[in-house]
Design a protein around this motif. Structure first.
Motif, PDB file in Angstrom:
ATOM      1  N   TYR A  86      45.936  57.758  42.834  1.00  0.00           N
ATOM      2  CA  TYR A  86      47.133  57.751  43.690  1.00  0.00           C
ATOM      3  C   TYR A  86      47.903  56.458  43.468  1.00  0.00           C
ATOM      4  O   TYR A  86      47.317  55.375  43.392  1.00  0.00           O
ATOM      5  N   ARG A  87      49.239  56.573  43.376  1.00  0.00           N
ATOM      6  CA  ARG A  87      50.070  55.385  43.151  1.00  0.00           C
ATOM      7  C   ARG A  87      51.274  55.413  44.081  1.00  0.00           C
ATOM      8  O   ARG A  87      52.355  54.953  43.737  1.00  0.00           O
ATOM      9  N   ASP A  88      51.074  55.934  45.294  1.00  0.00           N
ATOM     10  CA  ASP A  88      52.188  56.114  46.224  1.00  0.00           C
ATOM     11  C   ASP A  88      52.204  55.010  47.279  1.00  0.00           C
ATOM     12  O   ASP A  88      51.506  54.001  47.159  1.00  0.00           O
ATOM     13  N   ASP A  89      52.994  55.236  48.334  1.00  0.00           N
ATOM     14  CA  ASP A  89      53.173  54.214  49.367  1.00  0.00           C
ATOM     15  C   ASP A  89      52.242  54.385  50.554  1.00  0.00           C
ATOM     16  O   ASP A  89      52.392  53.697  51.564  1.00  0.00           O
ATOM     17  N   ASP A  97      39.771  40.441  59.916  1.00  0.00           N
ATOM     18  CA  ASP A  97      38.636  39.530  60.025  1.00  0.00           C
ATOM     19  C   ASP A  97      38.491  39.064  61.461  1.00  0.00           C
ATOM     20  O   ASP A  97      39.305  39.391  62.329  1.00  0.00           O
ATOM     21  N   GLU A  98      37.434  38.315  61.716  1.00  0.00           N
ATOM     22  CA  GLU A  98      37.118  37.917  63.085  1.00  0.00           C
ATOM     23  C   GLU A  98      38.132  36.936  63.656  1.00  0.00           C
ATOM     24  O   GLU A  98      38.166  36.726  64.875  1.00  0.00           O
ATOM     25  N   ARG A  99      38.969  36.362  62.802  1.00  0.00           N
ATOM     26  CA  ARG A  99      40.000  35.436  63.281  1.00  0.00           C
ATOM     27  C   ARG A  99      41.286  36.152  63.677  1.00  0.00           C
ATOM     28  O   ARG A  99      42.262  35.512  64.039  1.00  0.00           O
ATOM     29  N   GLY A 100      41.281  37.482  63.574  1.00  0.00           N
ATOM     30  CA  GLY A 100      42.440  38.255  64.002  1.00  0.00           C
ATOM     31  C   GLY A 100      43.480  38.486  62.934  1.00  0.00           C
ATOM     32  O   GLY A 100      44.536  39.068  63.196  1.00  0.00           O
ATOM     33  N   ARG A 101      43.212  38.059  61.702  1.00  0.00           N
ATOM     34  CA  ARG A 101      44.168  38.273  60.618  1.00  0.00           C
ATOM     35  C   ARG A 101      44.092  39.722  60.141  1.00  0.00           C
ATOM     36  O   ARG A 101      43.013  40.309  60.062  1.00  0.00           O
ATOM     37  N   ARG A 102      45.241  40.297  59.812  1.00  0.00           N
ATOM     38  CA  ARG A 102      45.316  41.682  59.357  1.00  0.00           C
ATOM     39  C   ARG A 102      46.216  41.751  58.124  1.00  0.00           C
ATOM     40  O   ARG A 102      47.260  41.090  58.050  1.00  0.00           O
ATOM     41  N   ARG A 103      45.798  42.575  57.147  1.00  0.00           N
ATOM     42  CA  ARG A 103      46.598  42.802  55.949  1.00  0.00           C
ATOM     43  C   ARG A 103      46.497  44.265  55.568  1.00  0.00           C
ATOM     44  O   ARG A 103      45.526  44.937  55.889  1.00  0.00           O
ATOM     45  N   SER A 104      47.495  44.757  54.852  1.00  0.00           N
ATOM     46  CA  SER A 104      47.408  46.108  54.305  1.00  0.00           C
ATOM     47  C   SER A 104      48.028  46.125  52.911  1.00  0.00           C
ATOM     48  O   SER A 104      48.928  45.339  52.603  1.00  0.00           O
ATOM     49  N   ILE A 105      47.508  47.025  52.066  1.00  0.00           N
ATOM     50  CA  ILE A 105      47.966  47.180  50.690  1.00  0.00           C
ATOM     51  C   ILE A 105      48.157  48.662  50.431  1.00  0.00           C
ATOM     52  O   ILE A 105      47.266  49.465  50.734  1.00  0.00           O
ATOM     53  N   THR A 106      49.284  49.042  49.876  1.00  0.00           N
ATOM     54  CA  THR A 106      49.521  50.445  49.546  1.00  0.00           C
ATOM     55  C   THR A 106      48.827  50.791  48.228  1.00  0.00           C
ATOM     56  O   THR A 106      48.412  49.906  47.466  1.00  0.00           O
ATOM     57  N   TYR A 107      48.754  52.084  47.945  1.00  0.00           N
ATOM     58  CA  TYR A 107      48.171  52.505  46.677  1.00  0.00           C
ATOM     59  C   TYR A 107      48.979  51.985  45.488  1.00  0.00           C
ATOM     60  O   TYR A 107      48.420  51.593  44.459  1.00  0.00           O
ATOM     61  N   ALA A 108      50.304  51.957  45.617  1.00  0.00           N
ATOM     62  CA  ALA A 108      51.137  51.443  44.528  1.00  0.00           C
ATOM     63  C   ALA A 108      50.876  49.955  44.312  1.00  0.00           C
ATOM     64  O   ALA A 108      50.769  49.485  43.164  1.00  0.00           O
ATOM     65  N   GLU A 109      50.768  49.203  45.407  1.00  0.00           N
ATOM     66  CA  GLU A 109      50.493  47.767  45.296  1.00  0.00           C
ATOM     67  C   GLU A 109      49.098  47.514  44.735  1.00  0.00           C
ATOM     68  O   GLU A 109      48.894  46.587  43.933  1.00  0.00           O
ATOM     69  N   LEU A 110      48.132  48.325  45.139  1.00  0.00           N
ATOM     70  CA  LEU A 110      46.772  48.168  44.625  1.00  0.00           C
ATOM     71  C   LEU A 110      46.749  48.384  43.115  1.00  0.00           C
ATOM     72  O   LEU A 110      46.146  47.598  42.366  1.00  0.00           O
ATOM     73  N   TRP A 310      29.904  52.207  48.202  1.00  0.00           N
ATOM     74  CA  TRP A 310      30.069  53.575  48.708  1.00  0.00           C
ATOM     75  C   TRP A 310      31.411  53.724  49.419  1.00  0.00           C
ATOM     76  O   TRP A 310      32.169  54.657  49.168  1.00  0.00           O
ATOM     77  N   LEU A 311      31.719  52.766  50.288  1.00  0.00           N
ATOM     78  CA  LEU A 311      32.972  52.788  51.037  1.00  0.00           C
ATOM     79  C   LEU A 311      34.171  52.778  50.094  1.00  0.00           C
ATOM     80  O   LEU A 311      35.124  53.560  50.261  1.00  0.00           O
ATOM     81  N   VAL A 312      34.151  51.906  49.105  1.00  0.00           N
ATOM     82  CA  VAL A 312      35.302  51.745  48.210  1.00  0.00           C
ATOM     83  C   VAL A 312      35.598  53.027  47.438  1.00  0.00           C
ATOM     84  O   VAL A 312      36.751  53.319  47.121  1.00  0.00           O
ATOM     85  N   SER A 313      34.565  53.833  47.183  1.00  0.00           N
ATOM     86  CA  SER A 313      34.787  55.094  46.462  1.00  0.00           C
ATOM     87  C   SER A 313      35.671  56.062  47.241  1.00  0.00           C
ATOM     88  O   SER A 313      36.164  57.033  46.660  1.00  0.00           O
ATOM     89  N   SER A 314      35.898  55.809  48.517  1.00  0.00           N
ATOM     90  CA  SER A 314      36.811  56.647  49.307  1.00  0.00           C
ATOM     91  C   SER A 314      38.227  56.624  48.745  1.00  0.00           C
ATOM     92  O   SER A 314      39.026  57.527  49.025  1.00  0.00           O
ATOM     93  N   LEU A 315      38.547  55.596  47.962  1.00  0.00           N
ATOM     94  CA  LEU A 315      39.866  55.540  47.334  1.00  0.00           C
ATOM     95  C   LEU A 315      40.094  56.746  46.429  1.00  0.00           C
ATOM     96  O   LEU A 315      41.226  57.201  46.261  1.00  0.00           O
ATOM     97  N   ALA A 316      39.030  57.274  45.834  1.00  0.00           N
ATOM     98  CA  ALA A 316      39.174  58.428  44.947  1.00  0.00           C
ATOM     99  C   ALA A 316      39.634  59.671  45.696  1.00  0.00           C
ATOM    100  O   ALA A 316      40.133  60.621  45.085  1.00  0.00           O
ATOM    101  N   LEU A 317      39.478  59.658  47.031  1.00  0.00           N
ATOM    102  CA  LEU A 317      39.916  60.775  47.865  1.00  0.00           C
ATOM    103  C   LEU A 317      41.276  60.505  48.503  1.00  0.00           C
ATOM    104  O   LEU A 317      41.780  61.328  49.273  1.00  0.00           O
TER     105      LEU A 317
END
Length: 635
Positions: A86-89, A97-110, A310-317
């Protein structure tokens, strides 16, 4: 305790798969899958549309050999290409993380980041078969580094940044990586921990490393002075991107090197193949866990535990992978449930120990948090006790698929796990994995049902290790799993097949107690003892005496509580009444803490060695090695 609704059954991947393969129900499908693996595994391949240059007609060669069977010997593919299809948005990764920081990456960015890092790795001369290591926290950069490594056919191996120098060298020193990814620090339980001193110590004794890539923790510009061949991750990721030149390789080209716990010696380096890992993970995530494109799947793990892979393989779905780095109970015991509500987690994965600990802490998420998004809760790491099933359905959520799953680093997957279209029974894993000919053997090697025995697998499966590193004649590999019962994988778990065709896991069989010749799984003791409010956790080991074995029990108690004669009597009475007289310990001791591996598993064999005055060589494999000292002079 739970039955899926007709609507949930109708939309499940498992339901569509059963229709595709013409099986009336899951039990029939399991029998077909183990009786005719040459039909089952291609059906999985087709259902998930695995991307490959070719598959070939041959499914398995030497199916009667374990080890020795070869799966899809003519197939050629790339693991990373399947996780980056997948290469979409849509959001690919959400990280907190425990310090409250949050980030997100789209499939295109990945995809773009992986392309850049892969291009840089190639420029450093990294080629198929080379090793790339990660001494990394659970952050998006770790996934990017792994995918970039896999895209060129190099082998990825990682461990958590809370390992000591010796623990890292015991692992990476054996495999001699060419490139090391690391972070300049991490946080845990509110403390910021600088990793640079340990990284310098590691590099000084790991001459194979030519380049070091430093991921920032404290700021955007990590300090890299004094690190030979070091570069910042941001500079690597700033390379020109573009289409990734995926290396097309044989089905079982090596992908990952995992490690045994290493608590009683140098860890074994377990090598897993790309194709076997991919097809097994797709089956487990897609069918047994019902992960779909709109899911947000989370597992509380470090990069040193197979649940990360195992978790990371969820990207294939095409799902969204949710990462969390830090303590699961900081700044409060309900921290992960606040995170789950904020992020909208749909599949919440954790350990049995975590569920038991938050129950003890009085956490009741259904009253304090929005758990509406959570449709499944997964648990592994140790047996999930029946009382924890009660806790989940009483205090977390009534309408939720609770899947206790069990497998191991050895197979980078599961032997028994969930069934999203079937009922959940208290204390049971729902089913044996499709394609996994799992059985329970008695001491004579006979298959048994309704009684405890050794968890075995009697037919090969694709995610078996392809070999152990530095084991040219395969002896260490053979001795690890096949020495007890010829041509049968003996996993080392103590288990039982139930009337529902589910499983109960009683703990590691190599830690099984044998008083009076009666085999007792340690989990049977922990279940009873840890139901006592004053007991936080416990560990039981065997002590030989006069030709027999007596049970020694050690308990960690709530703050301010002492082990009195009355509490001892309570422990013994409950074990006698709720388990059996054989479960009652000969002696009970109070200790301040119980030693655990980095991934949170208690180390019964290491404690037993210390109690009997034997050395434990690899203390760096433990999260809290100092806890071993509490057991030195107990006997």
């Amino acid at each position: 305790m739970w039955t899926p609704s007709s609507e949930r059954i109708a939309r499940a991947n498992m339901t569509r798969f059963l229709k595709q393969v013409g099986q009336p129900d899951v039990r029939s499908a399991w029998r077909w899958s183990v009786d005719d693996p040459a039909a089952f595994w291609p059906a999985v391949w087709e259902f998930f549309d695995i991307a490959a240059a070719e598959r070939g007609d041959r499914v398995v060669v030497d199916l009667d050999k374990m080890p020795g069977a070869r799966w899809f010997p003519d197939a050629r593919l790339n693991f990373a290409a399947n996780l980056l299809r997948y290469r979409d948005d849509q959001v690919a990764i959400v990280a907190g993380d425990e310090r409250g920081r949050r980030r997100s990456i789209t499939y295109a960015e990945l995809y773009a980041q992986v392309s850049a890092v892969a291009r840089w790795l190639r420029a450093q001369g990294v080629a198929a078969g080379d090793r790339v290591a990660g001494f990394v926290p659970n952050v998006p950069e770790s996934i990017v580094a792994m995918l970039a490594t896999a895209s060129i056919g190099a082998i990825w191996s990682s461990c958590s940044p809370d390992f000591g120098i010796r623990g890292v060298l015991d692992r990476f020193g054996q495999i001699e990586p060419k490139v090391l990814f690391c972070a300049d620090g991490y946080s845990y339980n509110g403390k910021a921990i600088d990793s640079l001193a340990r990284i310098r110590g590691i590099l000084a004794q790991l001459p194979s490393v030519e380049r070091t890539v430093v991921i920032p923790f404290a700021g955007d510009e990590p300090a890299i002075d004094g690190l030979p061949g070091a570069v910042r991750f941001a500079d690597v990721a700033a390379q020109p991107d573009g289409d990734i030149d995926f290396a097309i390789l044989p089905f079982n080209h090596p992908l990952y090197i995992m490690y045994s716990s290493g608590t009683t010696g140098v860890p074994k380096c377990i090598v897993h193949g790309a194709g076997g890992t991919l097809i097994q993970h797709l089956k487990e995530l897609g069918l047994h866990t019902d992960v779909q494109r709109d899911d947000r799947i989370f597992y509380f793990t470090t990069c040193g535990w197979m649940m990360w892979n195992w978790l990371v393989s969820s990207l294939a779905l095409g799902a969204t992978v949710v990462l969390y780095d830090g303590s699961p109970t900081y700044p409060a015991p309900d921290a992960l449930w606040s995170f789950a509500a904020e992020v909208g987690i749909t599949v919440f994965g954790t350990s049995a120990k975590y569920l038991a600990s938050i129950e003890k802490a009085g956490v009741v998420p259904r009253k304090t948090h929005d758990v509406s998004s959570v449709r499944a809760i997964l648990s592994t790491g140790s047996p999930l006790l029946p009382e924890s099933f009660d806790y989940v359905y009483r205090d977390i959520k009534r309408d939720v698929h609770l899947a206790s799953i069990s497998g191991g680093t050895d197979i980078i997957s599961c032997f028994a796990l969930g069934n999203p279209i079937g009922p959940v029974y208290r204390g049971e894993l729902q089913m044996r994995g499709l394609g996994m000919r799992v059985a329970v053997f008695d001491d004579q090697g006979r298959e048994v049902r309704g009684q405890k025995g050794e968890l075995c697998c009697t037919r090969p499966f694709p995610s078996m290790p392809i070999y152990f590193w530095n084991d040219p004649d395969g002896k260490r590999y053979h001795d690890a799993y096949f020495a007890r019962f010829p041509n049968v994988w003996c996993h080392g778990d103590y288990a039982e097949l139930t009337e529902h065709d589910g499983m109960i896991i009683y703990g590691r069989s190599d830690a099984t107690l044998n008083p009076g010749g009666v085999r007792i799984g340690t989990a049977e003791i922990y279940r009873v003892v840890e139901s006592i409010p004053d007991v936080v956790e416990s560990i039981a080991v065997g002590h030989p005496v006069d030709g027999d074995v007596e049970v020694i029990l050690c308990v960690v108690l709530r703050d301010g509580v002492q082990l009195t004669d009355e509490l001892e009597r309570t422990i013994r009475r409950k074990l006698r009444e709720e388990a059996s007289p054989r479960h009652v310990p000969a002696r009970i001791f109070q200790v301040p803490a119980i030693p655990r591996t980095i991934s949170g598993k208690i180390v019964e064999l290491a404690v037993q060695r210390v109690m009997h005055g034997q050395p434990v060589d690899n203390r760096d494999a433990l999260a809290n090695p100092e806890a071993l000292d509490y057991f030195k002079n107990l006997l």
